[in-house]
Write an enzyme that holds these catalytic residues in place. Structure first.
Site, PDB file in Angstrom:
ATOM      1  CD  GLU A   1       1.705  -5.365   5.908  1.00 53.55           C
ATOM      2  OE1 GLU A   1       2.569  -6.221   6.183  1.00 53.55           O
ATOM      3  OE2 GLU A   1       0.921  -5.480   4.952  1.00 53.55           O
TER       4      GLU A   1
ATOM      5  CB  ALA B   1      -0.894  -0.023   1.232  1.00 54.78           C
TER       6      ALA B   1
ATOM      7  CD  GLU C   1      -2.131  -7.294   3.059  1.00 54.77           C
ATOM      8  OE1 GLU C   1      -1.824  -6.179   2.574  1.00 54.77           O
ATOM      9  OE2 GLU C   1      -2.638  -7.411   4.186  1.00 54.77           O
TER      10      GLU C   1
ATOM     11  N   GLY D   1       0.698  -4.934   0.983  1.00 53.83           N
ATOM     12  CA  GLY D   1      -0.471  -5.010   0.112  1.00 53.83           C
ATOM     13  C   GLY D   1      -0.192  -5.743  -1.195  1.00 53.83           C
TER      14      GLY D   1
HETATM   15  N1  CAA Z   1       4.609   3.191  -0.828  1.00 54.46           N
HETATM   16  C1  CAA Z   1       4.992   4.324  -1.429  1.00 54.46           C
HETATM   17  N2  CAA Z   1       6.142   4.449  -2.105  1.00 54.46           N
HETATM   18  C2  CAA Z   1       6.932   3.374  -2.189  1.00 54.46           C
HETATM   19  C3  CAA Z   1       6.584   2.138  -1.594  1.00 54.46           C
HETATM   20  C4  CAA Z   1       5.341   2.074  -0.898  1.00 54.46           C
HETATM   21  N3  CAA Z   1       4.902   0.937  -0.332  1.00 54.46           N
HETATM   22  N4  CAA Z   1       7.578   1.261  -1.834  1.00 54.46           N
HETATM   23  C5  CAA Z   1       8.504   1.901  -2.568  1.00 54.46           C
HETATM   24  N5  CAA Z   1       8.124   3.186  -2.768  1.00 54.46           N
HETATM   25  C6  CAA Z   1       8.829   4.235  -3.500  1.00 54.46           C
HETATM   26  C7  CAA Z   1      10.017   4.753  -2.687  1.00 54.46           C
HETATM   27  O1  CAA Z   1       9.587   5.728  -1.741  1.00 54.46           O
HETATM   28  C8  CAA Z   1      10.877   5.335  -3.777  1.00 54.46           C
HETATM   29  O2  CAA Z   1      10.349   6.580  -4.150  1.00 54.46           O
HETATM   30  P1  CAA Z   1      11.352   7.820  -4.474  1.00 54.46           P
HETATM   31  O3  CAA Z   1      12.170   7.355  -5.651  1.00 54.46           O
HETATM   32  O4  CAA Z   1      10.410   8.940  -4.794  1.00 54.46           O
HETATM   33  O5  CAA Z   1      12.175   8.021  -3.242  1.00 54.46           O
HETATM   34  C9  CAA Z   1      10.651   4.372  -4.954  1.00 54.46           C
HETATM   35  O6  CAA Z   1       9.445   3.696  -4.651  1.00 54.46           O
HETATM   36  C10 CAA Z   1      11.757   3.336  -5.075  1.00 54.46           C
HETATM   37  O7  CAA Z   1      11.906   2.697  -3.818  1.00 54.46           O
HETATM   38  P2  CAA Z   1      13.310   2.573  -3.041  1.00 54.46           P
HETATM   39  O8  CAA Z   1      14.206   3.707  -3.411  1.00 54.46           O
HETATM   40  O9  CAA Z   1      13.012   2.381  -1.601  1.00 54.46           O
HETATM   41  O10 CAA Z   1      13.863   1.229  -3.721  1.00 54.46           O
HETATM   42  P3  CAA Z   1      14.858   0.166  -3.057  1.00 54.46           P
HETATM   43  O11 CAA Z   1      15.246  -0.758  -4.163  1.00 54.46           O
HETATM   44  O12 CAA Z   1      15.932   0.835  -2.278  1.00 54.46           O
HETATM   45  O13 CAA Z   1      13.944  -0.641  -1.995  1.00 54.46           O
HETATM   46  C11 CAA Z   1      11.969  -1.774  -1.263  1.00 54.46           C
HETATM   47  C12 CAA Z   1      12.852  -1.386  -2.459  1.00 54.46           C
HETATM   48  C13 CAA Z   1      12.698  -2.741  -0.351  1.00 54.46           C
HETATM   49  C14 CAA Z   1      10.708  -2.453  -1.834  1.00 54.46           C
HETATM   50  C15 CAA Z   1      11.593  -0.513  -0.466  1.00 54.46           C
HETATM   51  O14 CAA Z   1      11.069   0.452  -1.389  1.00 54.46           O
HETATM   52  C16 CAA Z   1      10.543  -0.733   0.580  1.00 54.46           C
HETATM   53  O15 CAA Z   1      10.846  -1.258   1.641  1.00 54.46           O
HETATM   54  N6  CAA Z   1       9.271  -0.322   0.301  1.00 54.46           N
HETATM   55  C17 CAA Z   1       8.213  -0.376   1.257  1.00 54.46           C
HETATM   56  C18 CAA Z   1       7.673  -1.783   1.392  1.00 54.46           C
HETATM   57  C19 CAA Z   1       6.596  -1.839   2.442  1.00 54.46           C
HETATM   58  O16 CAA Z   1       6.796  -1.515   3.598  1.00 54.46           O
HETATM   59  N7  CAA Z   1       5.375  -2.268   2.043  1.00 54.46           N
HETATM   60  C20 CAA Z   1       4.269  -2.405   2.917  1.00 54.46           C
HETATM   61  C21 CAA Z   1       3.441  -1.153   2.896  1.00 54.46           C
HETATM   62  S1  CAA Z   1       2.215  -1.129   4.172  1.00 54.46           S
HETATM   63  C22 CAA Z   1       0.939  -2.066   3.580  1.00 54.46           C
HETATM   64  O17 CAA Z   1       0.981  -2.590   2.477  1.00 54.46           O
HETATM   65  C23 CAA Z   1      -0.236  -2.122   4.498  1.00 54.46           C
HETATM   66  C24 CAA Z   1      -1.328  -3.012   4.110  1.00 54.46           C
HETATM   67  O18 CAA Z   1      -1.351  -4.210   4.353  1.00 54.46           O
HETATM   68  C25 CAA Z   1      -2.522  -2.423   3.505  1.00 54.46           C
END
Ligand code: CAA
Length: 260
Positions: free
Chosen positions: A134, A66, A114, A111
């Site tokens: 999460e 998400a 999921e 998400g």
């Molecule tokens: N939401 C919004 N933006 C996201 C994102 C997310 N879930 N995941 C990645 N991005 C964005 C980053 O902010 C980044 O944007 P910018 O270039 O503008 O800075 C871009 O995508 C590229 O990401 P990274 O620079 O972080 O890429 P990386 O290769 O270094 O890392 C990654 C990749 C490990 C997937 C890392 O991006 C990450 O940990 N993302 C978050 C994953 C996460 O926590 N997901 C769960 C979300 S909560 C959820 O889903 C709740 C639910 O159940 C409903």
């Protein structure tokens, strides 16, 4: 209707839905969820579509979760609504009449994991990464991860993944039953298309009835599930596909199913 965050391609009986926000690793914000809901509503009503492939744009991610920028400032009530929206969209995908194949080409986190679990079959690339991170963000999953993950991989493995937020690769996802098959990244989409085509060649009413019997039956006790299976089995005998399938077998030829 044109979509901003989704690409739709229909090729023969296969529809390919691509979540297209590669700069945000295809993260799901409210607009993307609403577009997914619309596209799957449309596909569900289209009898010329026999199978759907769901994938993510770019080489890095299926869906990285998400959208955290979208969620950060939500109030409690808005957070609950966002969870309910995601759950409703994923339920629509899970209960689409046609089979949905997830082609998981990279990160499938939160998400994204999921969403993959709401699909019928998960094909993954060897570069795929699954996880429910999460807890790293101070929240539990909201799009049914606490419900679908234990049902798919068992309570113990699900709890370990959900409490630690650890990522696992495609091979490990395969080992624990989260992935059906693992492919080299360059072969994943073709493998998904081949599987969709194979399913499209079967009796479509039979495929749909089978999906319904599995999905409905798993929510019932075994006796009711079997009773439901007997109902859908009986229903199939009202179709031309049943006559054609059994006649073709006895005449030693390939059936020509019409989905009627
Ligand atoms: N939401 C919004 N933006 C996201 C994102 C997310 N879930 N995941 C990645 N991005 C964005 C980053 O902010 C980044 O944007 P910018 O270039 O503008 O800075 C871009 O995508 C590229 O990401 P990274 O620079 O972080 O890429 P990386 O290769 O270094 O890392 C990654 C990749 C490990 C997937 C890392 O991006 C990450 O940990 N993302 C978050 C994953 C996460 O926590 N997901 C769960 C979300 S909560 C959820 O889903 C709740 C639910 O159940 C409903």
């Amino acid at each position: 209707m044109g979509f901003e965050n989704i690409l739709l391609e229909v090729d023969g009986g296969t529809a390919i839905v691509t979540i297209n926000r590669p700069k945000a690793l295809n993260a799901l914000n409210e607009d993307t969820l609403k577009e997914l809901d619309q596209v799957f509503t449309d596909l569900g009503a289209d009898d010329s579509v026999h199978a759907v492939i769901l994938t993510g744009a770019g080489e890095k991610a299926f869906v990285a979760g998400a959208d955290i920028s979208f969620m950060k400032e939500l109030t409690a009530v808005e957070g609950r609504s966002f969870a309910l929206l995601g759950q409703a969209v994923f339920n629509r995908i899970e209960n689409l009449p046609q089979p949905v194949i997830a082609a998981i080409n990279g990160f499938a986190l939160g998400g994204g994991c999921e969403l993959a679990m709401a699909c019928d079959i998960r094909l993954v690339s060897d570069s795929a990464k699954f996880g429910q991170p999460e807890v790293n963000l101070g929240v539990p999953p909201g799009f049914a991860g606490t419900q679908r993950l234990p049902r798919l991989v068992g309570k113990g493995r699900a709890k370990e993944l959900l409490y630690t937020g650890d990522m696992i690769d495609g091979q490990e996802a395969y080992r624990i039953g989260l992935a059906n098959k693992v492919y080299p990244a360059g072969e994943l989409l073709d493998a998904a298309k081949a599987l969709a085509k194979k399913i499209s060649g079967k009796g479509q009413i039979a495929v749909r009835l089978t999906k319904s019997a599995i999905n409905q039956g798993l929510e019932m006790d075994a006796a009711r599930g079997m009773a439901y299976e007997a109902e859908v089995f009986g229903l199939a005998f009202s179709t031309n596909d049943q006559t054609e399938g059994m006649t073709a077998f006895l005449e030693k030829r390939k059936p020509e199913f019409k989905g009627k």
